[in-house]
Design a protein around this motif. Structure first.
Motif: not given
Ligand code: NAI
Length: 333
Positions: A317-332
């Motif tokens: 249900g979001g609009c982020a791409g694989t890269e942005a989602y991956t980056k968000a996990i790495i930031e956490r």
């Protein structure tokens, strides 16, 4: 198990995209793994005439641990499914597919926690098919005591180790009295070795309905190859889709970890694939390698990103791409 080198197969379709995402997260989490990476699947076949390069097999035979992204299997004629080949060649008989509700992913169901054990080496996947004439084809379903015993035992052992209460055997023994009847008989024989775990059996069509009406009544399921293939896609739908269902394929000597989903050609190359199922498969691999803490760290980071809900892939249900989602996990992390 002490190994820091694993074999990675990159696959087709969204395979390369989600592999890059997962390896970046493993590195950021400090998994401390060395990768032997191989391109496998349709593209490799077209260029070099083999689905898996010889070096890929040799690497897996050395590391014994394979992280495999999805591969396209052409329908009808063409090469035999590479997945089926790998499962049979390395006798990866126990396919475990855990489907658990995540509070952050809204679905009509909130309390799904089903672990499915699918027999991985026989049934209609044994590859015994023949064309009788232009209008008739036969596929032979093979069920053996040996393969039934070991998958049933895997399910009960898991139930004991993880303090689960019930194992449900899923079959169609009312129609296939000999083959599914054998599977069901073996289930009850083995169940007597586990008096602390409730054992029940249900017919597969009934289970398809009950899973949608009352998924919270299921705990551990053990079933044959084809029923497990179909019903586990159904359980992925209960928790938010194929982007969230991981799996392990365990044998006595080898272990392979992959997402349940396929190569998703409809979204390949668009940069919007959800890498979570593959990432959770990698977490199962870390646990197999004894790296529980790293796995828990990654699982926490994913939970936080899902809970935050601002950076999600379109399937959630979001609009982020694989890269942005991956980056968000790495930031956490
Ligand atoms: P699929 O699982 O690839 O896709 C089904 C639907 O789910 C598609 O709409 C797809 O976009 C979506 N989807 C799947 N994974 C997703 C993800 N990570 N993020 C977002 N959306 C996702 O099933 P399909 O289309 O039936 O099969 C495509 C190919 O994959 C076939 O050649 C099939 O044989 C192969 N396959 C390979 C598997 C493997 O390598 N383990 C398992 C299942 C299928």
């Amino acid at each position: 198990m002490e190994t820091n080198t694993i074999t990675v197969f990159k696959g087709d379709g969204i395979g390369p995209e989600i592999t890059d995402a997962v390896l970046a997260i493993l590195d950021a989490a400090g998994a401390d793994l060395d990768y032997e990476i191989f391109r496998v699947g349709a593209a490799e076949y077209e260029e070099n005439g083999a689905l898996i390069p010889e070096e890929g097999f040799a690497s897996f035979e050395k590391t014994h641990v394979l992280l495999k992204s999805p591969i396209t299997t052409p329908l009808g004629t063409g090469f035999r499914s590479l997945n089926v080949t790998l499962r049979k060649k390395y006798d990866l008989y126990a396919n475990m597919r855990p489907a658990k509700s995540n509070a952050a992913v809204k679905t009509p169901f909130e309390r799904v926690d089903i672990v499915m054990f699918r027999e991985n080496t026989e049934d209609l996947y044994a590859g015994v098919e023949e064309k009788i004439d232009e209008n008739t084809a036969h596929s032979i379903k093979i069920i053996t005591r040996k393969c039934s015993e070991r998958i049933v035992r895997s399910a009960f052992d898991y139930a004991v180790k993880n303090k689960r209460k019930k194992v449900t055997c899923v079959h169609k023994a009312n129609i296939m009295k000999l083959s599914d009847g054998l599977f069901r008989d073996v289930f009850y024989e083995i169940s007597r070795e586990y008096p602390g775990i409730e054992a029940e059996d249900k017919i597969v069509d009934n289970v398809a309905m009950q899973l949608v009406m009352h998924p919270e009544t299921f705990d551990v399921i053990v079933t044959e190859n084809l029923y497990g293939d179909i019903l586990s896609d159904l359980t992925s739908g209960l928790i938010g889709g194929l982007g969230l269902l991981p799996s392990s394929n365990m044998g006595t000597d080898f272990a392979m970890f992959e997402a349940v989903h396929g190569s998703a050609p409809d979204i390949a190359g668009k940069g919007i694939a959800n890498p979570t199922a593959f990432l959770w498969s990698a977490c199962m691999m870390l646990e197999h390698l004894g790296k529980q803490e790293i796995s828990a760290k990654i699982r926490r980071a994913v939970d936080e990103v899902l809970k935050d809900g601002t950076i999600l892939t379109p399937d959630l249900g979001g609009c982020a791409g694989t890269e942005a989602y991956t980056k968000a996990i790495i930031e956490r992390l």
